[in-house]
Design a protein around this motif. Structure first.
Motif, PDB file in Angstrom:
ATOM      1  N   ALA A  87       1.248  -1.230   0.031  1.00  0.00           N
ATOM      2  CA  ALA A  87       0.210   0.064   0.410  1.00  0.00           C
ATOM      3  C   ALA A  87       1.178   1.513  -0.145  1.00  0.00           C
ATOM      4  N   SER A  88       2.150   1.220   0.890  1.00  0.00           N
ATOM      5  CA  SER A  88       2.578   2.947   0.948  1.00  0.00           C
ATOM      6  C   SER A  88       3.281   2.402  -0.660  1.00  0.00           C
ATOM      7  N   ALA A  89       3.530   1.712  -1.439  1.00  0.00           N
ATOM      8  CA  ALA A  89       4.492   2.156  -2.540  1.00  0.00           C
ATOM      9  C   ALA A  89       4.125   2.169  -3.425  1.00  0.00           C
ATOM     10  N   ALA A  90       2.004   1.497  -3.317  1.00  0.00           N
ATOM     11  CA  ALA A  90       1.453   2.472  -4.832  1.00  0.00           C
ATOM     12  C   ALA A  90       1.304   3.509  -4.326  1.00  0.00           C
ATOM     13  N   GLY A  91       1.226   3.970  -3.263  1.00  0.00           N
ATOM     14  CA  GLY A  91       0.901   5.820  -2.935  1.00  0.00           C
ATOM     15  C   GLY A  91       1.911   6.462  -3.094  1.00  0.00           C
ATOM     16  N   LEU A  92       3.491   5.715  -2.706  1.00  0.00           N
ATOM     17  CA  LEU A  92       4.818   6.791  -3.388  1.00  0.00           C
ATOM     18  C   LEU A  92       4.724   7.075  -4.988  1.00  0.00           C
ATOM     19  N   LEU A  93       4.428   5.755  -5.545  1.00  0.00           N
ATOM     20  CA  LEU A  93       4.257   5.793  -6.848  1.00  0.00           C
ATOM     21  C   LEU A  93       3.204   6.370  -7.604  1.00  0.00           C
ATOM     22  N   LEU A  95       2.047   9.054  -6.406  1.00  0.00           N
ATOM     23  CA  LEU A  95       2.278  10.721  -5.032  1.00  0.00           C
ATOM     24  C   LEU A  95       2.263  12.146  -6.143  1.00  0.00           C
ATOM     25  N   PRO A  96       3.885  11.695  -7.544  1.00  0.00           N
ATOM     26  CA  PRO A  96       3.998  12.955  -8.218  1.00  0.00           C
ATOM     27  C   PRO A  96       2.738  13.316  -9.107  1.00  0.00           C
ATOM     28  N   SER A  97       1.703  12.601  -9.048  1.00  0.00           N
ATOM     29  CA  SER A  97       0.232  13.028  -9.737  1.00  0.00           C
ATOM     30  C   SER A  97      -0.138  13.652  -8.214  1.00  0.00           C
ATOM     31  N   VAL A 100       1.713  17.288  -9.368  1.00  0.00           N
ATOM     32  CA  VAL A 100       1.466  17.557 -10.351  1.00  0.00           C
ATOM     33  C   VAL A 100      -0.467  18.378 -10.309  1.00  0.00           C
ATOM     34  N   THR A 101      -1.459  17.942  -9.212  1.00  0.00           N
ATOM     35  CA  THR A 101      -2.480  18.306  -9.125  1.00  0.00           C
ATOM     36  C   THR A 101      -2.069  19.625  -8.786  1.00  0.00           C
ATOM     37  N   ALA A 102      -1.702  19.802  -7.557  1.00  0.00           N
ATOM     38  CA  ALA A 102      -1.703  21.087  -6.647  1.00  0.00           C
ATOM     39  C   ALA A 102      -1.148  22.034  -6.809  1.00  0.00           C
ATOM     40  N   ILE A 103      -0.067  21.524  -8.145  1.00  0.00           N
ATOM     41  CA  ILE A 103       1.191  22.735  -9.238  1.00  0.00           C
ATOM     42  C   ILE A 103      -0.450  23.438 -10.025  1.00  0.00           C
ATOM     43  N   ALA A 104      -1.180  22.135 -11.342  1.00  0.00           N
ATOM     44  CA  ALA A 104      -2.319  22.650 -11.597  1.00  0.00           C
ATOM     45  C   ALA A 104      -3.698  23.590 -10.968  1.00  0.00           C
ATOM     46  N   ASN A 105      -3.717  23.495  -9.467  1.00  0.00           N
ATOM     47  CA  ASN A 105      -4.886  24.106  -8.819  1.00  0.00           C
ATOM     48  C   ASN A 105      -4.400  25.268  -9.308  1.00  0.00           C
ATOM     49  N   LEU A 106      -3.027  25.768  -8.590  1.00  0.00           N
ATOM     50  CA  LEU A 106      -2.638  26.348  -8.388  1.00  0.00           C
ATOM     51  C   LEU A 106      -2.878  27.931  -9.830  1.00  0.00           C
ATOM     52  N   ALA A 148       3.062   5.950 -13.679  1.00  0.00           N
ATOM     53  CA  ALA A 148       3.357   7.067 -13.073  1.00  0.00           C
ATOM     54  C   ALA A 148       3.327   8.581 -13.506  1.00  0.00           C
ATOM     55  N   VAL A 149       3.231   8.634 -15.106  1.00  0.00           N
ATOM     56  CA  VAL A 149       3.398  10.029 -16.158  1.00  0.00           C
ATOM     57  C   VAL A 149       2.255   9.334 -16.143  1.00  0.00           C
ATOM     58  N   CYS A 150       1.270   8.379 -16.638  1.00  0.00           N
ATOM     59  CA  CYS A 150       0.080   8.665 -17.529  1.00  0.00           C
ATOM     60  C   CYS A 150      -0.178   9.669 -16.618  1.00  0.00           C
ATOM     61  N   CYS A 151      -0.627   8.404 -14.669  1.00  0.00           N
ATOM     62  CA  CYS A 151      -1.330   9.136 -14.048  1.00  0.00           C
ATOM     63  C   CYS A 151      -0.956  11.412 -13.624  1.00  0.00           C
ATOM     64  N   ALA A 152       0.416  11.480 -13.892  1.00  0.00           N
ATOM     65  CA  ALA A 152       0.676  12.664 -13.943  1.00  0.00           C
ATOM     66  C   ALA A 152      -0.009  13.790 -14.906  1.00  0.00           C
ATOM     67  N   VAL A 153      -0.505  13.002 -16.022  1.00  0.00           N
ATOM     68  CA  VAL A 153      -0.536  13.462 -16.715  1.00  0.00           C
ATOM     69  C   VAL A 153      -2.462  13.917 -16.437  1.00  0.00           C
TER      70      VAL A 153
END
Length: 274
Positions: A87-93, A95-97, A100-106, A148-153
């Motif tokens: 569960a922790s490893a999945a969360g870390l994977l 995490l980059p998205s 990205v969401t926080a930055i995109a919201n701004l 991870a990249v696709c989730c970030a997209v």
């Protein structure tokens, strides 16, 4: 209603534990709505739903919220069951998205201030590409970096659409209606998020297998279908936006004028000419 939707994920939409609370919740909601509309000073002003710009914007926000909550539930389940991650490893994977969401919201707020709802199509198209990418990554086992990249997209595109539509809904209201609009927005997003979680859980565990899929678990097959459906919903929402764009871009000055004088424009007459 939320309790009924939660039961639907495990028992199905036709189970008594789903239908009974859904019926009770629907009846209570109808009675409450009729009561609030009838009151001269309602606890919650539901009359703002008569505002077409507000109503259309918040419906789109609800759809996007349902997709968002559904996919952020299915993604970690796939990583744990199919790729054997903790569960922790999945969360870390994933995490980059989130970053990205926080930055995109701004950035989305500034983009709406400058371009209005014109940023919505771009956000929907980017999020659709991201969802398709996640589905392909699952189907073809392209690996964790690709996931991870696709989730970030899709995490980069969705906030632009949601922030613009949410801001547009409130911008269509008069200042004294802001508290009611904000309360309704929060409630609708919570309920649609719960609905999305239930619906995507059902999709993940009960959908059919895509052609060429070598996975053996129902969750793995369903996860691919869930993200593919998410991409389709983004495209359909884009079509709905383009169709209803005149409603979404009506200015508040025109709305106030029409509400204040109670005179409907003549056929073929532009609101600006009035």
């Amino acid at each position: 209603m939320v309790y009924a939707v939660g039961n639907a994920a495990s028992a199905g939409f036709t189970a008594p534990t789903t239908l009974v609370p859904a019926a009770l919740g629907s009846a209570a909601l109808i009675l409450y709505s009729r009561r609030q509309v009838a009151l001269e000073q309602p606890l919650l002003n539901l009359r703002i739903f008569a505002n077409a710009r507000y109503r259309t914007s918040i419906i789109f926000v609800g759809i996007l919220q349902a997709v968002l909550f559904g996919t952020i539930l299915v993604g970690p389940l796939f990583l744990q069951e199919t790729w054997g991650m903790s569960a922790s490893a999945a969360g870390l994977l994933i995490l980059p998205s989130g970053v990205v969401t926080a930055i995109a919201n701004l950035l989305a707020g500034m983009a709406y201030d400058r371009f209005g709802t014109r940023v919505v199509p771009a956000g929907l198209m980017v999020s659709a590409l991201g969802y398709i990418g996640v589905a392909v990554t699952m189907h073809q086992n392209l690996g964790k970096p690709a996931f991870a990249v696709c989730c970030a997209v899709y995490a980069a595109g969705l906030p632009f659409a949601m922030t613009a539509l949410n801001s547009n809904s409130l911008a269509s209201l008069r200042s004294e209606e802001y508290p009611d609009g904000s309360s309704l927005n929060n409630t609708i997003q919570q309920v649609t998020g719960s609905i999305g979680t239930a619906v995507f859980t059902i999709i993940a565990y009960r959908s059919f297998t895509l052609p060429g899929n070598q996975h053996v678990t129902a969750l793995t097959n369903g996860s691919e279908m869930a993200f593919l459906i998410a991409a389709v919903v983004m495209v359909l929402t884009l079509g709905g936006y383009l169709l209803l764009r005149p409603v979404l871009t009506r200015t508040q000055d025109v709305l106030n004028l029409m509400e204040g004088d109670g005179v409907a424009p003549a056929p073929g007459q532009r609101a600006a000419d009035r």
